[in-house]
Design an enzyme around this catalytic site. Structure first.
Site, PDB file in Angstrom:
ATOM      1  N   SER A  61       0.847  -1.194   0.000  1.00  0.00           N
ATOM      2  CA  SER A  61       0.000   0.000   0.000  1.00  0.00           C
ATOM      3  C   SER A  61       0.879   1.238   0.000  1.00  0.00           C
ATOM      4  CB  SER A  61      -0.875   0.019   1.251  1.00  0.00           C
ATOM      5  OG  SER A  61      -1.538   1.262   1.409  1.00  0.00           O
ATOM      6  N   TYR A  71      -2.017  -0.418  10.432  1.00  0.00           N
ATOM      7  CA  TYR A  71      -2.215  -0.849   9.043  1.00  0.00           C
ATOM      8  C   TYR A  71      -0.962  -0.550   8.226  1.00  0.00           C
ATOM      9  CZ  TYR A  71      -3.665  -0.529   4.165  1.00  0.00           C
ATOM     10  OH  TYR A  71      -3.730  -0.661   2.792  1.00  0.00           O
TER      11      TYR A  71
END
Length: 266
Positions: A142, A155
């Protein structure tokens, strides 16, 4: 690796990018073993595949279940006869909270799905991939794996772990038949918040984030696979912030903090 005629395992194939990757792989002549926690999502993917569904097998599975993951390669080979590729796409986000307010259950869940799920799948399939004339592993990290986002610190840590795992794997597999690609998506219309059981705060003020459609991202990513790319940035925001972070990590971090601070305003 050219995808036509290959068998590719895709996790998170019941929605979002994983679903788009599955459908695009089928269109390119590959066969797909679609993996997802939610069987209803897999059934929706099969329905969307239409006449191409003959090349698709469905495998409901929790990627954090190591025993289940270790049994999956045999199941896929039983259906398709071989395995040539693996796309570790399954992932979740955390609740939009500061680290100090995040409970350990949420922390463990994010790390288990995003990092350990990727690790388990890679360890399970790599011995078989190494026996193929050519093979490919794609790990979806990501933009948050290199750029900190307020309220998504754990995350981001999990996706940073995926990034370094993938880069290390690329180095270790030089001289073998297995190629490795790191994918770094920015903002995408995937429904990840809903499937993570997380309420996503709405945009406020003048903040405008470009949203990449998963179908477009799937095409970009699979084009990268077919040219054996080392890494691929998905979305204008990911490309821009990658450049800014390389030039000045502090500036890039301050910029994203100032634009995303509303996530933690309550």
């Amino acid at each position: 690796m050219k995808l036509k005629g290959k068998v590719v395992v895709v996790t998170g194939a019941g929605s979002g990018l994983g679903q788009a990757l599955t459908l695009e792989l089928l269109r390119r002549g590959a066969r797909v073993a679609a993996v997802d926690l939610r069987e209803e999502g897999l059934l929706a993917t099969r329905q969307m595949a239409g006449g191409l569904a003959g090349g698709l097998s469905l495998h409901p599975l929790d990627v954090t279940d190591r025993e289940g993951v270790e049994a999956l390669p045999v199941e896929v080979e039983r259906v398709h006869g071989q395995v040539d590729g693996l796309v570790n796409n399954a992932g979740i986000i955390q609740p939009f909270k500061r680290l100090q307010d995040l409970d350990y259950a949420a922390i463990d869940r994010v790390m288990r799905v995003n990092f350990y799920g990727t690790l388990y799948m890679t360890k399970a399939f790599l011995p078989r991939l190494l026996k193929r004339p050519e093979a490919h592993i794609v790990n979806v990290s990501s933009m948050g794996g290199f750029l900190p986002v307020p309220g998504q610190t754990v995350y981001g840590a999990s996706k940073a772990a995926v990034k370094l795992l993938t880069e290390g794997l690329w180095a270790e597999l030089q001289g073998t038949s297995v190629r490795v690609t790191l994918a770094l998506p920015g903002a995408m219309r995937t429904g990840i918040a809903q499937h993570s059981g997380v309420e996503a705060p709405g945009a406020q003020g003048e903040v405008k984030v470009p949203i990449l459609e998963p179908e477009q991202a799937a095409k970009i990513l699979l084009d990268a696979v077919e040219r054996d790319a080392f890494r691929v940035l998905l979305g204008q925001d990911a490309r821009t912030m990658d450049l800014l972070y390389r030039l000045s990590p502090l500036y890039a971090t301050r910029l994203i903090q100032s634009r995303m601070r509303h996530l933690l305003s309550s």
